[in-house]
Scaffold this active site. Structure first.
Site, PDB file in Angstrom:
ATOM      1  N   HIS A  47       0.854  -1.111  -0.100  1.00 61.08           N
ATOM      2  CA  HIS A  47       0.204  -0.131  -0.116  1.00 61.08           C
ATOM      3  C   HIS A  47       0.903   1.267  -0.081  1.00 61.08           C
ATOM      4  CE1 HIS A  47      -3.765  -2.411   0.341  1.00 61.08           C
ATOM      5  NE2 HIS A  47      -3.233  -2.974   1.322  1.00 61.08           N
ATOM      6  N   GLU A 152      -5.392 -12.763   6.005  1.00 58.32           N
ATOM      7  CA  GLU A 152      -6.442 -11.321   5.727  1.00 58.32           C
ATOM      8  C   GLU A 152      -7.445 -11.695   4.845  1.00 58.32           C
ATOM      9  OE1 GLU A 152      -3.917  -8.124   4.703  1.00 58.32           O
ATOM     10  OE2 GLU A 152      -3.015  -9.238   2.972  1.00 58.32           O
ATOM     11  N   ASP A 178      -8.105  -5.870   5.809  1.00 62.00           N
ATOM     12  CA  ASP A 178      -8.547  -6.677   4.733  1.00 62.00           C
ATOM     13  C   ASP A 178      -9.274  -7.780   4.818  1.00 62.00           C
ATOM     14  OD1 ASP A 178      -7.363  -6.105   2.090  1.00 62.00           O
ATOM     15  OD2 ASP A 178      -5.265  -6.104   2.908  1.00 62.00           O
TER      16      ASP A 178
HETATM   17  C1  3PY Z   1      -4.443  -5.253   6.930  1.00 62.99           C
HETATM   18  O1  3PY Z   1      -5.247  -4.921   8.056  1.00 62.99           O
HETATM   19  O2  3PY Z   1      -5.286  -5.820   6.048  1.00 62.99           O
HETATM   20  C2  3PY Z   1      -3.102  -5.194   6.862  1.00 62.99           C
HETATM   21  O3  3PY Z   1      -2.643  -5.715   5.872  1.00 62.99           O
HETATM   22  C3  3PY Z   1      -2.169  -4.497   7.865  1.00 62.99           C
HETATM   23  O4  3PY Z   1      -1.217  -4.319   7.477  1.00 62.99           O
HETATM   24 MG    MG Z   2      -3.929  -6.322   4.264  1.00 64.98          MG
END
Ligand code: 3PY
Ligand code: MG
Length: 254
Positions: A47, A152, A178
């Site tokens: 990101h 995630e 995510d």
């Molecule tokens: C998320 O919360 O999706 C992350 O990748 C945190 O770094």
């Molecule tokens: Mg993430």
């Protein structure tokens, strides 16, 4: 240059480690941050706009102050992982890993033989062969490099037990944002469904020999997840700056 991985050493002793996600191609800024007491910095190529070439200067700034440079790669691709590690990261965050086969792929890309198929050449991470012969570096890199696998998505939560069995994984890292999206509650990690999934991951990982990691942007979240077994904590740079700014302005404006 990977001389020693103090973050990995602490984790092996069962100690908690704290790091900050940073996405700016500014080594001087990273150096400033590295002097503030973090165990590790995660240079964010997912990101953020960081490229492998940015990691060289950022990793050097962290190393100067005994802080472990880690890189988050854009995708789980061998060519991406190779370049971020070769540039000088001592560890790799791999996002969006959705099956045991994908964990295996990340490990194979991160490790030299016999475990993996990471491409071998003189690189900044190995001191370009100036410190030791390349053949010796491969064993040291395999032992020292941290591999952090994101959990995630719903698929990753379902497969977490399998992930804990895979040799070479150091940290299983919950990405709450995510995950909230994947479970149909985008941006709401506090939703009970998301919390239940995260607790399930914590239970499984805590019973394994892997470290539980999580993104936790404030001390309350860290305390909560420490109690649930997490030892690898990453906070976001912008969130910390925002908290500090708001605290300051609220105090001065009264
Ligand atoms: C998320 O919360 O999706 C992350 O990748 C945190 O770094
Ligand atoms: Mg993430």
């Amino acid at each position: 240059m990977l001389v020693e991985n103090k973050t990995k050493q602490k984790l092996q002793r069962g100690e908690a480690v704290y790091g900050c996600l940073f996405r700016y191609a500014e080594p001087t800024f990273a150096e400033h941050l590295a002097m503030q007491g973090w165990d590790f910095l995660v240079f964010d190529g997912e990101h953020g706009s960081l490229e492998a070439r940015d990691i060289e200067g950022l990793a050097r700034a962290a190393e100067l102050h005994g802080v472990t440079p880690i890189a988050r790669v854009t995708t789980n691709e061998a060519s991406t992982i190779l370049r971020f590690l070769d540039a000088g990261a001592h560890g790799i965050h791999v996002p969006w890993v959705n099956s045991a086969a994908e964990v295996e792929r990340a490990i194979v890309a991160s490790k030299y033989g016999p475990r993996g198929l990471r491409g071998l050449a003189g690189s900044r991470q190995g001191g370009w062969g100036n410190r030791e012969p390349l053949g010796e570096f491969t064993a040291r890199a395999n032992a020292e490099t941290l591999v952090i696998i994101h959990i995630e998505t719903a698929d990753a939560v379902a497969a977490v037990e399998e992930y804990t069995e895979i040799d070479g994984v150091d940290v299983l890292f919950i990405g709450p944002t995510d995950l909230s999206h994947s479970l149909g509650h985008p941006g709401n990690p506090a939703h009970p469904d998301v919390q239940a999934a995260m607790n399930h991951v914590a239970d499984i990982v805590s019973e394994s020999d892997k470290t539980l990691g999580i993104f936790a942007g404030n001390p309350d979240a860290v305390a909560e997840w420490y109690d649930k077994g997490a030892r690898y904590f990453a906070a976001g740079f912008e969130g910390l700056v925002k908290q500090a700014t708001q605290t300051f302005l609220a105090a001065v404006r009264g």
